[in-house]
Design an enzyme around this catalytic site. Structure first.
Site, short mmCIF file in Angstrom:
data_model
loop_
_atom_site.label_atom_id
_atom_site.label_comp_id
_atom_site.label_asym_id
_atom_site.label_seq_id
_atom_site.Cartn_x
_atom_site.Cartn_y
_atom_site.Cartn_z
N ASP A 51 -17.58 58.59 -30.93
CA ASP A 51 -17.41 58.04 -32.53
C ASP A 51 -17.97 59.30 -33.55
OD1 ASP A 51 -16.04 55.95 -31.98
OD2 ASP A 51 -17.62 54.46 -32.56
N ASP A 98 -8.86 48.48 -22.60
CA ASP A 98 -9.03 49.74 -21.71
C ASP A 98 -8.75 50.84 -22.82
OD1 ASP A 98 -9.80 50.94 -19.41
OD2 ASP A 98 -8.03 52.04 -19.55
N LYS A 150 -14.68 50.27 -40.06
CA LYS A 150 -14.25 50.76 -38.58
C LYS A 150 -13.17 49.61 -38.12
CE LYS A 150 -15.47 52.04 -33.90
NZ LYS A 150 -16.48 52.13 -32.87
N LYS A 154 -21.25 46.45 -27.52
CA LYS A 154 -20.54 46.84 -28.73
C LYS A 154 -19.10 46.41 -28.86
CE LYS A 154 -24.30 50.26 -29.72
NZ LYS A 154 -24.56 51.72 -29.56
#
Length: 201
Positions: A157, A68, A177, A11
């Site tokens: 999320d 990260d 998003k 994803k």
């Protein structure tokens, strides 16, 4: 230009590929090249992203991009932070989004201050020993809900409400998003550097 993405998160690959496609960058997942995940021993997002990028570049011989990212909650002193993906595991649970979300809700039970932010560090290197890595940060402020909301996204999320958008991150379309997220903000900064330093686009 082909870059190895120092991640096996499908994803995350989709999100980042959409952000960098305008520059002609093609991302390839490190797992597809047989590259194992790097250790992430550091306490900051930038240091962990840098070690991941160098690891992927060394084993692939290609330029590499590492992300990260995680969740920083004010009332928890910045936790889960760099341990976001392993938050439940660190407490004896399993390594999964659901378990991580359950632990976060337990930790914040009865807590009034639910301010938080998603943080993303993106690092790109031309080679494993690149002395001039490109580094970009993005932060997306919100509040932790008391229950999950929305079906999209991944990670935290469903628990992250963005007051300015009136919705949880998991309720946003992929397009929304990619316009507003911590990863989108970091990518915008990195795109500027790709153009200025690597002369892409």
């Amino acid at each position: 230009m082909k870059l190895v993405l120092a991640s096996n998160n499908a994803k995350k690959l989709v999100e980042l590929q959409a952000l960098f496609t305008p520059l002609g960058i093609a991302l390839v997942n490190q797992g597809s090249l047989g590259i194992p995940e790097a250790e992430e021993p550091f306490g900051t997002f930038v240091e962990n992203a840098l070690v991941k990028a160098r690891h992927a570049a060394k084993l692939s011989g290609l330029p590499a991009l590492a992300d990260d990212s995680g969740l920083s909650v004010d009332a928890l002193g910045g936790a889960p932070g760099v341990r976001s993906a392993r938050y439940a595991l660190d407490a004896g649970g399993e390594k999964s989004d659901a378990a991580n979300n359950e632990r976060l809700l337990r930790e914040l039970a009865g807590v009034a201050d639910r301010r938080a932010r998603f943080v993303c560090a993106l690092v790109a290197v031309r080679s494993a020993d690149d002395s001039e890595p490109l580094i970009a940060m993005g932060r997306w402020a919100g509040e932790i809900l008391t229950a999950a909301s929305g079906e999209g996204g991944f990670g935290y999320d469903p628990l992250m409400q963005i007051p300015t958008l009136g919705a949880s991150v998991a309720s946003l379309s992929a397009e929304a998003k990619n316009r507003h997220s911590h990863r989108a903000l970091a990518a915008a900064h990195l795109i500027e550097q790709f153009r200025e330093v690597w002369h892409l686009g």
